[in-house]
Design a protein around this motif. Structure first.
Motif, PDB file in Angstrom:
ATOM      1  N   CYS A  14       0.820  -1.205   0.000  1.00  0.00           N
ATOM      2  CA  CYS A  14       0.000   0.000   0.000  1.00  0.00           C
ATOM      3  C   CYS A  14       0.856   1.259   0.000  1.00  0.00           C
ATOM      4  N   VAL A  15       1.876   1.277   0.851  1.00  0.00           N
ATOM      5  CA  VAL A  15       2.773   2.432   0.905  1.00  0.00           C
ATOM      6  C   VAL A  15       3.484   2.606  -0.432  1.00  0.00           C
ATOM      7  N   ASP A  16       3.960   1.505  -0.983  1.00  0.00           N
ATOM      8  CA  ASP A  16       4.720   1.578  -2.234  1.00  0.00           C
ATOM      9  C   ASP A  16       3.856   2.067  -3.396  1.00  0.00           C
ATOM     10  N   VAL A  17       2.676   1.467  -3.575  1.00  0.00           N
ATOM     11  CA  VAL A  17       1.858   1.832  -4.743  1.00  0.00           C
ATOM     12  C   VAL A  17       1.223   3.208  -4.570  1.00  0.00           C
ATOM     13  N   SER A  18       0.918   3.595  -3.330  1.00  0.00           N
ATOM     14  CA  SER A  18       0.303   4.906  -3.106  1.00  0.00           C
ATOM     15  C   SER A  18       1.272   6.038  -3.404  1.00  0.00           C
ATOM     16  N   THR A  19       2.551   5.775  -3.244  1.00  0.00           N
ATOM     17  CA  THR A  19       3.548   6.810  -3.504  1.00  0.00           C
ATOM     18  C   THR A  19       4.067   6.777  -4.936  1.00  0.00           C
ATOM     19  N   ALA A  20       3.511   5.903  -5.764  1.00  0.00           N
ATOM     20  CA  ALA A  20       3.930   5.839  -7.169  1.00  0.00           C
ATOM     21  C   ALA A  20       2.730   5.839  -8.116  1.00  0.00           C
ATOM     22  N   VAL A  21       1.568   6.228  -7.613  1.00  0.00           N
ATOM     23  CA  VAL A  21       0.348   6.185  -8.410  1.00  0.00           C
ATOM     24  C   VAL A  21       0.351   7.303  -9.456  1.00  0.00           C
ATOM     25  N   ASP A  22      -0.215   7.030 -10.631  1.00  0.00           N
ATOM     26  CA  ASP A  22      -0.279   8.025 -11.702  1.00  0.00           C
ATOM     27  C   ASP A  22      -1.515   8.913 -11.612  1.00  0.00           C
ATOM     28  N   ILE A  23      -2.674   8.325 -11.288  1.00  0.00           N
ATOM     29  CA  ILE A  23      -3.934   9.066 -11.284  1.00  0.00           C
ATOM     30  C   ILE A  23      -4.660   8.820  -9.971  1.00  0.00           C
ATOM     31  N   VAL A  24      -5.024   9.895  -9.286  1.00  0.00           N
ATOM     32  CA  VAL A  24      -5.836   9.815  -8.071  1.00  0.00           C
ATOM     33  C   VAL A  24      -7.204  10.401  -8.384  1.00  0.00           C
ATOM     34  N   LEU A  25      -8.242   9.591  -8.227  1.00  0.00           N
ATOM     35  CA  LEU A  25      -9.601  10.017  -8.538  1.00  0.00           C
ATOM     36  C   LEU A  25     -10.365  10.370  -7.273  1.00  0.00           C
ATOM     37  N   PRO A  26     -11.340  11.274  -7.375  1.00  0.00           N
ATOM     38  CA  PRO A  26     -12.178  11.570  -6.208  1.00  0.00           C
ATOM     39  C   PRO A  26     -13.174  10.452  -5.967  1.00  0.00           C
ATOM     40  N   ASN A  27     -13.618  10.314  -4.747  1.00  0.00           N
ATOM     41  CA  ASN A  27     -14.644   9.345  -4.388  1.00  0.00           C
ATOM     42  C   ASN A  27     -15.974   9.780  -4.993  1.00  0.00           C
ATOM     43  N   TYR A  28     -16.580   8.917  -5.811  1.00  0.00           N
ATOM     44  CA  TYR A  28     -17.819   9.302  -6.495  1.00  0.00           C
ATOM     45  C   TYR A  28     -18.931   9.651  -5.512  1.00  0.00           C
ATOM     46  N   GLN A  29     -18.912   9.069  -4.305  1.00  0.00           N
ATOM     47  CA  GLN A  29     -20.004   9.318  -3.366  1.00  0.00           C
ATOM     48  C   GLN A  29     -20.026  10.759  -2.868  1.00  0.00           C
ATOM     49  N   THR A  30     -18.940  11.477  -3.013  1.00  0.00           N
ATOM     50  CA  THR A  30     -18.929  12.880  -2.600  1.00  0.00           C
ATOM     51  C   THR A  30     -19.419  13.796  -3.714  1.00  0.00           C
ATOM     52  N   LYS A  31     -19.752  13.244  -4.867  1.00  0.00           N
ATOM     53  CA  LYS A  31     -20.134  14.054  -6.025  1.00  0.00           C
ATOM     54  C   LYS A  31     -21.588  13.867  -6.444  1.00  0.00           C
ATOM     55  N   TRP A  32     -22.201  12.754  -6.060  1.00  0.00           N
ATOM     56  CA  TRP A  32     -23.540  12.454  -6.561  1.00  0.00           C
ATOM     57  C   TRP A  32     -24.579  12.755  -5.497  1.00  0.00           C
ATOM     58  N   ASP A  33     -25.734  13.238  -5.924  1.00  0.00           N
ATOM     59  CA  ASP A  33     -26.769  13.667  -4.981  1.00  0.00           C
ATOM     60  C   ASP A  33     -27.408  12.457  -4.285  1.00  0.00           C
ATOM     61  N   PRO A  34     -28.124  12.690  -3.177  1.00  0.00           N
ATOM     62  CA  PRO A  34     -28.662  11.574  -2.391  1.00  0.00           C
ATOM     63  C   PRO A  34     -29.757  10.788  -3.090  1.00  0.00           C
ATOM     64  N   VAL A  35     -30.496  11.399  -4.001  1.00  0.00           N
ATOM     65  CA  VAL A  35     -31.499  10.634  -4.744  1.00  0.00           C
ATOM     66  C   VAL A  35     -30.808   9.585  -5.607  1.00  0.00           C
ATOM     67  N   ILE A  36     -29.717   9.986  -6.274  1.00  0.00           N
ATOM     68  CA  ILE A  36     -28.940   9.050  -7.090  1.00  0.00           C
ATOM     69  C   ILE A  36     -28.379   7.931  -6.218  1.00  0.00           C
ATOM     70  N   GLN A  37     -27.747   8.307  -5.134  1.00  0.00           N
ATOM     71  CA  GLN A  37     -27.065   7.330  -4.290  1.00  0.00           C
ATOM     72  C   GLN A  37     -28.031   6.389  -3.594  1.00  0.00           C
ATOM     73  N   ASN A  38     -28.987   6.971  -2.900  1.00  0.00           N
ATOM     74  CA  ASN A  38     -29.826   6.175  -2.001  1.00  0.00           C
ATOM     75  C   ASN A  38     -31.023   5.542  -2.695  1.00  0.00           C
ATOM     76  N   ASP A  39     -31.670   6.293  -3.598  1.00  0.00           N
ATOM     77  CA  ASP A  39     -32.883   5.778  -4.220  1.00  0.00           C
ATOM     78  C   ASP A  39     -32.580   4.961  -5.479  1.00  0.00           C
ATOM     79  N   VAL A  40     -31.951   5.601  -6.466  1.00  0.00           N
ATOM     80  CA  VAL A  40     -31.746   4.912  -7.741  1.00  0.00           C
ATOM     81  C   VAL A  40     -30.797   3.728  -7.564  1.00  0.00           C
ATOM     82  N   PHE A  41     -29.660   3.952  -6.947  1.00  0.00           N
ATOM     83  CA  PHE A  41     -28.716   2.849  -6.761  1.00  0.00           C
ATOM     84  C   PHE A  41     -29.309   1.752  -5.879  1.00  0.00           C
TER      85      PHE A  41
END
Length: 469
Positions: A409-436
């Motif tokens: 974990c330490v090794d790959v985290s310090t050599a990663v090329d792309i870090v993406l945001p957590n999708y759950q912080t971007k989608w509204d609660p209707v999408i997350q809780n109801d539709v999903f």
């Protein structure tokens, strides 16, 4: 070694955060009107006067010991929860007679925690410290209704404390007007894949796949040996399978651009279609109990050696060597890798101070957060749960003591090329809780098509916007 890699990681994460925050206004457009009757009825928000600045009522309390309430989840063997218990014990010893953290331990999932907060919010009795990173709409409603403390003045008053916090977190949580309603953690965990090396060897796989073609070939090889490749579930916003789908979505520039949107309203894009096709494809390589199953069930399938891989963050590490969850020595069989394409998923975490508990308790909560951010605890989180930071150096003397997957974990985290945001912080609660929650099993079973599911996501986004107007 670690410091150079972390700079690369932070740079990638910051570029995404800048793109996400560039268009933010002092009040998120998606939250306009959130103080209305509709949302008050649904989520229990009530207006309250803004808290005072540190100059108003600041200073060390005198007299009776001040109790600072906090709720912690328990039962999932989460490294961060375990560490928080220890920090609370240390704080209560050091501040005995002045402040005492008063934890309530809640047995349940993240969904149970969020439901509890909303219930307490309805009665103006939230604890002093809360964490709501995966509930962006609820977070915005609390900000709109003055239910959270603007901690920017406290951070500016104490630059040494501010300097210990994750720079990406400061960037991500600072609003256009300069206010900050979340105190960032000192580090950030990056999510990838746990994999069982013994099961890989049985299928003739020598290392974790680096490309998507290699990944699906590995899944096929495992399937030929009657080994379910993936631990999956469909409840709790399909956390594990959505991590894989999200990593695929973020593998392209167009997908990453989509992921910077807060509360997107158009999911009918080629990139999202491809990601949902990947979501469905995963379930060809999983256990019979995955559809309708919980995260806990998916995790248990991996700990039991029933499946070869599970997507999750480094906070799961303690369970690998906990005999209540896994066989003795199981951690020696496990590796940790980024998603294909050298992609990982992470988002700045942190804690919010509420206005429900009064000024003395607010001061106590700030004092606790400074204690929580001390270097020794930041290093402990780095060692035990992979919360890495460019401002708190990983203790080199601890590296060789780590179990194999944590070293990975330490090794790959310090050599990663792309870090993406957590999708759950971007989608509204209707999408997350109801539709999903309602439609993911139907999508997996083939009762609805990917195109129909994307249309439902668009309808859910439109419903959310209508609800908040």
């Amino acid at each position: 070694m670690c410091k150079k890699g972390l700079a690369i990681m932070l740079g990638a994460a910051m570029m995404l955060s800048l793109a996400a925050c560039g268009g933010e206004k002092a009040k998120d457009p998606a939250a306009e009107g959130s103080g209305g009757a509709q949302n008050t009825a649904e989520q229990g928000e009530t207006a309250q006067e803004e808290p005072g600045t540190p100059e108003e009522g600041a200073g060390a309390p005198t007299g009776e010991e001040i109790k600072i309430p906090i709720i912690l989840t328990t039962g999932a063997n989460d490294a961060l929860d375990i560490q928080m218990r220890g920090i609370i014990e240390d704080f209560n010893k050091e501040y005995q007679g002045t402040y005492q953290m008063e934890p309530e331990y809640l047995a349940g999932s993240a969904d149970d925690y969020r439901s509890k907060l909303k219930m307490l919010n309805a009665s103006n009795s939230m604890p002093a410290l809360i964490t709501i990173a995966n509930e962006p709409a609820f977070y915005e409603l609390l900000v709109e209704n003055n239910r959270l403390v603007d901690v920017a003045p406290y951070l500016e008053e104490d630059p040494e404390w501010k300097g210990r916090l994750m720079p990406q977190g400061i960037l991500e949580f600072t609003r256009e007007d300069g206010s900050i309603y979340t105190i960032p953690d000192p580090g950030m965990s990056l999510t990838g894949f746990y994999y069982n090396k013994e099961l890989f060897a049985q299928a003739g796989i020598s290392e974790f796949p680096k490309t998507w073609e290699e990944f699906w070939a590995a899944c096929e090889a495992l399937k030929e040996q009657n080994i379910p490749a993936l631990s999956l579930h469909t409840t709790e916003t399909a956390w594990c399978p959505m991590l894989l789908a999200t990593s695929y979505l973020g593998g392209s520039e167009e997908g990453r651009r989509f992921m910077t949107q807060q509360f997107p309203d158009d999911f009918q894009t080629p990139e999202m279609k491809a990601a949902m096709e990947i979501l469905v494809k995963q379930f060809s390589y999983t256990t019979a109990d995955a559809v309708g199953g919980t995260y806990a069930l998916a995790a248990n399938n991996f700990f039991s050696g029933n499946t070869a891989m599970i997507a999750n963050g480094p906070w799961m590490m303690p369970s690998l060597k906990d005999e209540d969850y896994a066989q003795p020595g199981f951690e020696e069989k496990v590796g940790y890798a980024p998603f294909p394409g050298n992609v990982m998923i992470g988002s700045a975490g942190g804690w919010c101070v509420t206005t429900d508990q009064g000024e003395d308790i607010i001061e106590g909560a700030i004092t606790f957060m400074k204690f929580y951010s001390r270097k020794e605890y930041a290093q402990k989180r780095a060692v035990e749960s992979g919360d890495l930071s460019p401002v708190v150096e990983f203790p080199k003397e601890e590296y060789e003591k780590l179990m194999p997957p944590m070293k990975d974990c330490v090794d790959v985290s310090t050599a990663v090329d792309i870090v993406l945001p957590n999708y759950q912080t971007k989608w509204d609660p209707v999408i997350q809780n109801d539709v999903f929650g309602r439609e993911i099993p139907n999508l997996i079973s083939g009762s609805i098509t990917v195109e129909e599911f994307l249309k439902m996501l668009n309808d859910g986004a439109a419903q959310y916007k209508e609800d908040i107007q």
